[in-house]
Design a protein around this motif. Structure first.
Motif, PDB file in Angstrom:
ATOM      1  N   CYS A 111       0.800  -1.406   0.024  1.00 31.08           N
ATOM      2  CA  CYS A 111      -0.119   0.171  -0.052  1.00 31.08           C
ATOM      3  C   CYS A 111       0.699   1.303  -0.166  1.00 31.08           C
ATOM      4  O   CYS A 111       1.825   1.291   0.594  1.00 31.08           O
ATOM      5  CB  CYS A 111      -0.860  -0.136   1.099  1.00 31.08           C
ATOM      6  N   ASP A 112       0.322   2.426  -0.499  1.00 31.83           N
ATOM      7  CA  ASP A 112       0.891   3.601  -0.458  1.00 31.83           C
ATOM      8  C   ASP A 112       0.782   4.336   0.985  1.00 31.83           C
ATOM      9  O   ASP A 112      -0.444   4.809   0.889  1.00 31.83           O
ATOM     10  CB  ASP A 112       0.339   4.423  -1.817  1.00 31.83           C
ATOM     11  N   TRP A 113       1.479   4.805   1.512  1.00 34.31           N
ATOM     12  CA  TRP A 113       1.584   5.255   2.704  1.00 34.31           C
ATOM     13  C   TRP A 113       1.920   6.869   2.923  1.00 34.31           C
ATOM     14  O   TRP A 113       2.118   7.448   3.829  1.00 34.31           O
ATOM     15  CB  TRP A 113       1.943   4.637   3.955  1.00 34.31           C
ATOM     16  N   ARG A 114       2.558   7.129   1.685  1.00 29.49           N
ATOM     17  CA  ARG A 114       3.422   8.526   1.790  1.00 29.49           C
ATOM     18  C   ARG A 114       2.612   9.529   2.408  1.00 29.49           C
ATOM     19  O   ARG A 114       1.558  10.061   1.657  1.00 29.49           O
ATOM     20  CB  ARG A 114       3.963   8.877   0.331  1.00 29.49           C
ATOM     21  N   GLY A 115       3.057  10.092   3.413  1.00 31.64           N
ATOM     22  CA  GLY A 115       2.419  11.299   3.954  1.00 31.64           C
ATOM     23  C   GLY A 115       1.173  10.835   4.866  1.00 31.64           C
ATOM     24  O   GLY A 115       0.520  11.629   5.495  1.00 31.64           O
TER      25      GLY A 115
END
Length: 195
Positions: A111-115
């Motif tokens: 999953c993309d958790w950036r920020g």
């Protein structure tokens, strides 16, 4: 959204799939218990999908932008939802909102958790697999906006498993119990507390 006692019920049968075409369906409210439903390829669902006081069990979220609301606001902290045994695969979690809720025994894979910042949420016995970049977890609730009331209790962060994670940016703030999580091990790994 209608008040809990007055809202119509939308049946989401076990094994059902909610995809981009579901937006045209009637969604005036949802049942309090959603079990074994797959949410697939949702990108703009924030405009039409939300859950209040729901229990989501063994649901799968595939290739979704999970930016819709799982209930719970400062005015009604009891409206939060609980996600148990769910699986998030290849999802954009940067705007994940489950304020005052709980996520238990779930898996977040690639999953993309950036920020992303999770400050009003209990996380218990979850597993994060893949790159974890720029995710911040808070042990104490921070107001959602200046002057907002805080949660009555500490956030529960326990047993979360990062052993299959590529930790490129994980911030633990406001008293997250480092010793109560599972961390990668080996010569190239170290746990640094209170820096």
């Amino acid at each position: 959204r209608l008040p809990r006692d007055d809202r119509p019920v939308v049946r989401l049968p076990r094994g059902g799939v909610i995809g981009p075409g579901s937006r045209d369906a009637s969604w005036p409210g949802v049942t309090d218990r959603i079990e074994g439903v797959t949410f697939r390829g949702l990108r703009d669902a924030v405009a039409w999908l939300s859950f209040t006081r729901c229990e989501l069990i063994d649901c799968v979220f595939e290739d979704c932008t999970v930016d819709w609301d799982f209930g719970g606001r400062t005015a009604d902290q009891q409206a939060a939802s609980v996600l148990t045994g769910c699986r998030f695969v290849g999802c954009d979690m940067r705007e994940f909102r489950c304020h005052y809720g709980r996520v238990i025994g779930s898996v977040f894979q690639e999953c993309d958790w950036r920020g992303a910042s999770l400050s009003t949420l209990d996380l218990v016995d979850n597993r994060l697999v893949g790159v974890v970049e720029s995710l911040t977890l808070f042990g104490v609730d921070l107001p959602l906006y200046p002057g907002a009331p805080c949660r009555d209790q500490r956030n529960v962060l326990r047993g979360n498993d990062f052993r299959e994670s590529d930790l490129r940016g994980l911030g633990l703030r406001a008293g997250v119990p480092v010793e109560h999580q599972r961390w990668p091990q080996g010569e190239a790994c170290a746990v640094v507390d209170r820096v």
